[in-house]
Design a protein around this motif. Sequence first.
Motif, short mmCIF file in Angstrom:
data_model
loop_
_atom_site.label_atom_id
_atom_site.label_comp_id
_atom_site.label_asym_id
_atom_site.label_seq_id
_atom_site.Cartn_x
_atom_site.Cartn_y
_atom_site.Cartn_z
N GLY A 1 5.94 -8.54 7.66
CA GLY A 1 4.46 -8.36 7.22
C GLY A 1 3.37 -8.72 8.43
N THR A 2 3.70 -9.72 9.24
CA THR A 2 3.05 -9.98 10.51
C THR A 2 3.03 -8.99 11.42
OG1 THR A 2 3.08 -12.41 10.08
CG2 THR A 2 2.72 -11.80 12.16
N ILE A 3 4.08 -8.20 11.83
CA ILE A 3 4.19 -7.07 12.69
C ILE A 3 3.35 -6.05 12.35
CG2 ILE A 3 5.87 -5.58 13.78
CD1 ILE A 3 7.81 -7.90 13.47
N TYR B 1 -8.05 -16.08 4.19
CA TYR B 1 -7.97 -14.47 4.36
C TYR B 1 -7.21 -13.71 3.51
CZ TYR B 1 -10.05 -15.67 8.68
OH TYR B 1 -11.13 -16.27 9.73
N GLY B 2 -6.26 -14.41 2.60
CA GLY B 2 -5.96 -13.67 1.40
C GLY B 2 -6.72 -13.57 0.41
N GLN C 1 -3.05 2.35 -1.50
CA GLN C 1 -2.93 1.69 -0.24
C GLN C 1 -3.47 0.53 -0.41
OE1 GLN C 1 -3.20 3.10 4.32
NE2 GLN C 1 -5.21 2.48 3.48
N ASN C 2 -4.84 0.33 -1.09
CA ASN C 2 -5.33 -0.97 -1.31
C ASN C 2 -4.74 -1.68 -2.19
OD1 ASN C 2 -7.19 -0.20 0.69
ND2 ASN C 2 -8.85 0.54 -0.71
N TRP C 3 -4.06 -1.39 -3.27
CA TRP C 3 -3.21 -2.12 -3.92
C TRP C 3 -2.20 -2.84 -3.26
CZ3 TRP C 3 -4.95 -4.23 -8.17
CH2 TRP C 3 -5.80 -3.45 -9.26
N LEU D 1 -1.58 -6.91 -3.06
CA LEU D 1 -0.45 -7.77 -3.51
C LEU D 1 0.09 -8.56 -2.08
CD1 LEU D 1 1.71 -4.91 -5.30
CD2 LEU D 1 0.78 -6.99 -6.11
N SER D 2 -0.04 -7.97 -1.03
CA SER D 2 0.30 -8.64 0.36
C SER D 2 -0.58 -9.59 0.63
CB SER D 2 0.43 -7.66 1.48
OG SER D 2 -0.66 -7.33 1.92
#
Length: 195
Positions: free
Chosen positions: A25-27, A85-86, A106-108, A112-113
Amino acid sequence: MLHVIRTQLMSRPFLWLLFICNLLGTIYGFYWYRNQMEATEWYWNFFVPDSPTSSGLFTLLILLWLLKKSSPLLEMLSMVTNIKYGIWACGVIFTYGAADGAIEAQNWMLVLSHGAMAVEVLLYNFAYKFDWRWLWVGAVWLLFNDFVDYVYGIHPYLQDGRFLADVTFWTPVLSVATLLLVAMLRPKARTNWHV
């Protein structure tokens, strides 16, 4: 029951799974910000990718746990940044979604992430060793980042400018609220948990 859940959360197989998910996820997060980073002066680039930097901090923390080490500073920074930031990303997406009458697929994925970023660091509150006195570093980190973001325009790209004034106002409020929440969650040293 709570002990069983905590033991599972700190088990090495689960931590490895969490490490891999957060690393990927970070990458991807840094890849997501590539265009904004290219368009930003190099000396501000540290302040551009807020979310992947946050998830990267938690990824490093998980790696420390797997190595049977700890860092109160890294624990605190990963907690405050992932919560802030979440929530920030989810709030911005829902604001635009409410105004537009819909949220794109895409925004969903982003909801979630980013929601997971905030939830996962809260789930591990029991394992952190830092106390609230570390939060002055977190306050400097979050509030200086807010200053740079909204004075120099380094904030993450918004869908458009409709809510820029609102986001500019609510972002430092969210930073302070995050610091207060974490201070309430860290009243004293926690029991040490080992991997």
